[in-house]
Each structure stands twice: as C-alpha cells, then as structure tokens.
Design a protein around this motif. Structure first.
Motif, PDB file in Angstrom:
ATOM      1  N   PRO A   6       0.818  -1.215   0.000  1.00 32.52           N
ATOM      2  CA  PRO A   6       0.000   0.000   0.000  1.00 32.52           C
ATOM      3  C   PRO A   6       0.842   1.249   0.000  1.00 32.52           C
ATOM      4  O   PRO A   6       2.023   1.226   0.320  1.00 32.52           O
ATOM      5  CB  PRO A   6      -0.784  -0.130   1.303  1.00 32.52           C
ATOM      6  CG  PRO A   6       0.178  -0.833   2.199  1.00 32.52           C
ATOM      7  CD  PRO A   6       0.936  -1.808   1.315  1.00 32.52           C
ATOM      8  N   SER A  43      -2.361  -4.091   3.488  1.00 32.59           N
ATOM      9  CA  SER A  43      -3.147  -2.872   3.665  1.00 32.59           C
ATOM     10  C   SER A  43      -4.164  -3.111   4.742  1.00 32.59           C
ATOM     11  O   SER A  43      -4.721  -4.183   4.834  1.00 32.59           O
ATOM     12  CB  SER A  43      -3.866  -2.482   2.376  1.00 32.59           C
ATOM     13  OG  SER A  43      -4.673  -1.351   2.581  1.00 32.59           O
ATOM     14  N   GLN A  67      -6.307  -1.352  -5.851  1.00 36.60           N
ATOM     15  CA  GLN A  67      -6.434  -1.063  -4.416  1.00 36.60           C
ATOM     16  C   GLN A  67      -7.653  -1.721  -3.782  1.00 36.60           C
ATOM     17  O   GLN A  67      -7.752  -1.801  -2.558  1.00 36.60           O
ATOM     18  CB  GLN A  67      -6.511   0.456  -4.196  1.00 36.60           C
ATOM     19  CG  GLN A  67      -5.236   1.205  -4.498  1.00 36.60           C
ATOM     20  CD  GLN A  67      -5.028   1.429  -5.983  1.00 36.60           C
ATOM     21  OE1 GLN A  67      -5.938   1.171  -6.787  1.00 36.60           O
ATOM     22  NE2 GLN A  67      -3.847   1.912  -6.362  1.00 36.60           N
TER      23      GLN A  67
END
Length: 343
Positions: free
Chosen positions: A6, A22, A322
């Motif tokens: 991340p 993350s 993400q």
C-alpha cells in the motif's frame, strides 16, 4: 509476492503491515476522487481454541472424498411428530450446530468444536463433549457423516465430515421441501472445508487480538445490484466479514469480502469476478447507507497463485488494484485481523 504494497498514506496501523499489505475497512470511497464513506459497527464475540493450520484439513479429507463415489449412508424417515418432539428437546447449542451445518453445508468435528463449543477445562474435554453431542444428533437422524475410505494406509484416519440429513434440513427450512442429500463432488467438499477452515481461523485470530468478528456466509453474504444496462447482477463472495477492534488511534471497523481460491479456475475467470466486484462498487449499492465498501480478499491455496492473481489484476487496466488483497489460506486468519507479520 504475497500482497500488493500500500501507499504510506493508506496505512491505518503505523508500522504494523500484514500479509494483506493494507489495513481493512479503511473507507475507500470513490477511487477517483478519494472521498470516503464512514463505517458503522456491531459486535459479536468469539471463542479461541487451537486449530490445525488452514488448508491442512482439506488435504486430509480429499483422500476420503475420492473414495466416497456414492452415498452409502442409510436413511430412515423421521416423522413430522418426531421432528416436533426434537424441536422441543434440542438445546441452544444443538441449534447452533444445526445452523452452522446448514450454512456451511459440510463441517468436520474439529470445525464444530471450535465454532459451537465454548471454553472447557481442556481441549480433550471439549473434543469429547463435541463427539458426544454429534453422536446424539446422529442417532436422532438430524445429521450424518460422509462415508470414509475403507482399508489402505489412510483407511479410517481422515476426519469425520458432517452434514444435515433431510430431517435436519426440514428443521432449518420448515417452509421449503427438503431434498435428498447427494454425495458432494470432490471439489465442492474441498472448497466448503477450506471456507470453514478460514472461518475458524479468523474467529480464533480475532479472539486472540481482543477483537470481535461478524461473519455472513453464502447466500446471506451475496449482493445483488443493477448493471449499467439495468440488468440484475450478483456478486457471490464465500464469506463477508466485519472485524471490530481498537488500537492507538481508537475504535475501528474492518470490512471484507472473502474469495477462497483452490487453484481450480482459470485466471480469466477470477479476473471476471474482480470486474464484477468493481462494477458492484461503482453501483453504489453497498455504500448508500454510509458504510465503507469492503475490500476483496483472495485467499489462495498456494503462494504461486497469489503472485499470479496479483500480477494479473495489476496488469488489467480496467480494474482498481487497491480494491483487492491477496494471501495464502494459511495466512488468512492473522492477515484479515491485521496481526500478521510484514511480508
């Protein structure tokens, strides 16, 4: 590669990265704008007990499943009157066992012990109590074990795998006709047990970290939404998890969609599933009540698969990397609760 690293400003717990690379449940909001949605919390308590590594049980059971080519378990009909009597006699713990079998489909004795039997004086005491309760429910013909391999070096040594009988399903689905249970396919059983392994591991890791976790199984965790053309679509995670805890920054809520991958599907199929999750996110259905969108975790059977899938997602221009995290099944419990070591 075990995860996508991340950016520093995405880290919730400073200096405490984990195999998913993350923190989970950090509000995602709009990938383009960076806006985020708040989260809300509810709690559930869990019990902790030593359990075999995630995935190890699946390997052991696979030998027995291959031998069970047909369903040889005898069935005797349980009358409506007898089911009514059992309904009044079953304890709260008995109902929890039936509910977990109803939701998971298949569980081993060890799974049931970890999920439904609270702390005992010792692990042996808990195991004996579990076996006694399961034997009683089997005598009442509400549950049954799958046939085991007979003979050979592994004959009789694989774990018992339980499921509801038709009578057991009638108690849980009184409004629906109970169909005769068929012997599961090899792959279906392995996948069901892998999901159960992960469920148990997450509950244990959460309890060890003084966290609580809410777990929704399929089909409760499935999400329906309308596509761009107005068509009805559905994403079908294996589990939906909400982890509640606190750290130096205060209370937090982590939300996950979990996909268990045993390496049996082609990568394009998994990429198509990732696109479905992104389309669901863009629909706004999950965040309309002000909650953050859950991150999607792929718990894979092998490190090689983790690398392949992470690379494929990163190279797919239409996806937002993400949104996705990756780990092996053995890492999943600690990774999801945020207690794993940095990879």
């Amino acid at each position: 590669m075990t995860a996508i690293t991340p950016q520093p400003d995405n880290a919730r717990r400073s200096g405490n990265a984990h195999p998913l690379a993350s923190p989970v449940g950090h509000p995602m909001g709009d990938p383009a704008s960076g806006t985020s949605a708040p989260v809300s919390a509810s709690s559930a308590t869990t019990a902790s007990r030593t359990h075999p590594p995630v995935g190890s049980l699946v390997s052991a059971v696979s030998v027995a499943v291959a031998a069970a080519g047909s369903d040889s378990t005898p069935r005797t009909r349980v009358s409506a009157h007898r089911r009514q009597m059992l309904t009044q006699q079953l304890s709260e713990r008995d109902w929890r066992v039936l509910d977990d079998l109803h939701q998971h489909g298949f569980l081993t004795t060890a799974h049931i012990c970890d999920l439904d039997f609270g702390p005992h004086a010792s692990a042996d005491t808990a195991a004996r109590t579990t076996r006694r309760v399961l034997a009683r429910l089997a005598r009442d013909r509400l549950i049954e074990s799958l046939p085991r391999r007979q003979g050979g070096p592994l004959g009789g040594s694989t774990p018992s795998v339980w499921r509801l009988t038709s009578a057991g399903r009638r108690l849980r689905e009184a409004h629906r006709p109970a169909l005769r249970a068929l012997t599961p396919t090899h792959q279906r059983l392995l996948h069901s047990l892998a999901v159960a392994d992960l469920h148990v591991a997450v509950r244990q890791a959460a309890a060890n970290g003084k966290q609580t976790v809410d777990v929704a199984l399929e089909p409760t965790c499935w999400r329906s939404f309308h596509g761009l053309g107005g068509e009805q679509r559905t994403v079908k995670p294996d589990l939906a998890l909400t982890v509640h805890g606190s750290d130096v920054h205060g209370a937090y809520v982590d939300r996950w969609f979990i996909e268990v991958d045993l390496g049996t599907e082609h990568l394009p199929t998994l990429i198509a599933k990732c696109r479905a999750y992104q389309d669901y996110y863009l629909s706004g259905s999950e965040t309309k009540d002000g909650q953050a969108f859950p991150l999607v975790v792929w718990a894979c059977s092998e490190e090689r698969r983790v690398t392949q899938l992470g690379t494929a997602v990163a190279r797919t221009s239409s996806l937002t990397p993400q949104m996705f995290r990756y780990c092996t099944l053995d890492q999943a419990g600690d990774a999801i609760t945020g207690m794993g070591a940095s990879s």
